[in-house]
Scaffold this motif. Structure first.
Motif, PDB file in Angstrom:
ATOM      1  N   GLU A 127     102.331  -3.395  75.591  1.00 26.40           N
ATOM      2  CA  GLU A 127     101.698  -4.671  75.932  1.00 26.40           C
ATOM      3  C   GLU A 127     101.938  -5.707  74.831  1.00 26.40           C
ATOM      4  O   GLU A 127     102.348  -6.841  75.097  1.00 26.40           O
ATOM      5  N   GLN A 128     101.706  -5.286  73.576  1.00 27.04           N
ATOM      6  CA  GLN A 128     101.836  -6.238  72.466  1.00 27.04           C
ATOM      7  C   GLN A 128     103.291  -6.594  72.172  1.00 27.04           C
ATOM      8  O   GLN A 128     103.630  -7.762  71.975  1.00 27.04           O
ATOM      9  N   ARG A 131     105.320  -8.989  74.525  1.00 24.95           N
ATOM     10  CA  ARG A 131     105.031 -10.422  74.350  1.00 24.95           C
ATOM     11  C   ARG A 131     105.551 -10.934  73.007  1.00 24.95           C
ATOM     12  O   ARG A 131     106.155 -11.995  72.929  1.00 24.95           O
ATOM     13  N   LYS A 132     105.343 -10.135  71.958  1.00 26.31           N
ATOM     14  CA  LYS A 132     105.743 -10.587  70.618  1.00 26.31           C
ATOM     15  C   LYS A 132     107.260 -10.730  70.482  1.00 26.31           C
ATOM     16  O   LYS A 132     107.742 -11.638  69.824  1.00 26.31           O
ATOM     17  N   ASN A 134     109.446 -10.888  73.087  1.00 20.79           N
ATOM     18  CA  ASN A 134     110.060 -11.409  74.307  1.00 20.79           C
ATOM     19  C   ASN A 134     110.967 -10.350  74.945  1.00 20.79           C
ATOM     20  O   ASN A 134     112.127 -10.613  75.285  1.00 20.79           O
ATOM     21  N   GLU A 136     111.360  -6.744  77.619  1.00 20.57           N
ATOM     22  CA  GLU A 136     110.805  -6.078  78.808  1.00 20.57           C
ATOM     23  C   GLU A 136     110.644  -4.607  78.456  1.00 20.57           C
ATOM     24  O   GLU A 136     111.624  -3.924  78.152  1.00 20.57           O
ATOM     25  N   ILE A 253     112.870 -12.259  81.967  1.00 22.11           N
ATOM     26  CA  ILE A 253     112.674 -13.143  80.810  1.00 22.11           C
ATOM     27  C   ILE A 253     113.990 -13.780  80.395  1.00 22.11           C
ATOM     28  O   ILE A 253     115.038 -13.320  80.793  1.00 22.11           O
TER      29      ILE A 253
END
Ligand SMILES: [Zn+2]
Length: 253
Positions: A127-128, A131-132, A134, A136, A253
């Motif tokens: 999860e972290q 996002r951090k 960018n 998948e 992304i």
């Protein structure tokens, strides 16, 4: 075999491989007791060899990173030889792997977990890090991808550790770590509060393995076989290779 295993390749070979492989698979295991009949590297070996088969099936689309041979195993510490990571340590390792690989242009990852105790830490890391960095990131406890076979073939009330499922997986993937002459049925502590809640559909309790089992295993290892292992691993490979094919062709992304 050495066309997709990063540890066995030179940098020019890897550079060539990354022309087609846009995803890295990370096997994650544990060093923890598995009763009298499976060596303590069980989860690491299963994750590693499963990933090799998966990468072979998905070649040339994926590469396999070195296995994380330790996991989150505080619940096995009453038994000699178990080494546990803090969840934060596992998450930090995963971060450093993702940080390094994204520098080499890899944006997709599959964390392939061989040990239930790692699941929560891996989910938080995925999860972290997604996002951090960018990226998948997908994660799986790979044997969950063999649900049909497990539901059909395994009927012990309690199983899931050094049991018929794990022994069968080992007999198929890495038979040398099974001590056939020492296979025992799990000696459950029927008085245990944690055992009473082990199969509860809506509550989980934190427990130590020595609370619920006297010999370290759960389930009936005597029912394990190469054939059952083959069925489970082939089902999981079919399901996960299908997922990988979808995952690599979809750019979110
Ligand atoms: Zn295990």
């Amino acid at each position: 075999m050495d066309k997709f295993i990063l540890a066995d390749m030179t940098w020019p070979e890897i550079q060539e491989g990354f022309k087609t492989a846009k995803m890295v698979i990370v096997p994650i295991g544990a060093q923890e007791q598995h009763g009298h009949h499976i060596a303590e590297g069980c989860d690491s070996y299963r994750a590693k060899y499963f990933c090799h088969l998966l990468a072979e099936k998905c070649y040339p689309d994926v590469m396999v990173a070195p296995t994380i041979n330790y996991g989150v195993s505080p619940h096995h510490m009453a038994f000699p030889g178990t080494i546990t990571l803090r969840p934060e340590t596992l998450q930090a390792l995963l971060e450093d792997i993702v940080a390094s690989m994204t520098k080499h242009g890899i944006k997709k990852f599959l964390f392939v977990n061989g040990h239930g105790g790692n699941t929560a830490a891996i989910a938080v890391a995925a999860e972290q890090l997604a996002r951090k960095y960018n990226a998948e990131i997908a994660h799986t406890k790979f044997i969950d991808a063999a649900k049909q076979t497990i539901q059909k073939e395994i009927d012990s009330e309690y199983f899931g550790h050094a049991c018929e499922r794990e022994i069968s997986e080992c007999l198929y993937l890495v038979p040398e770590i099974v001590r056939q002459e020492h296979i025992e049925v799990g000696k459950m502590n029927e008085e245990s509060f944690a055992l009473a809640y082990k199969n509860n559909p809506f509550v989980r309790v934190v427990y130590d393995f020595d609370e619920i089992t006297n010999n370290g295993n759960i389930g009936d290892g005597t029912k394990g076989s190469y054939e059952l292992g083959e069925k489970m691993i082939q089902e999981a490979l079919a399901n996960l290779s299908e997922f990988v094919a979808d995952f690599i062709k979809t750019n979110r992304i």
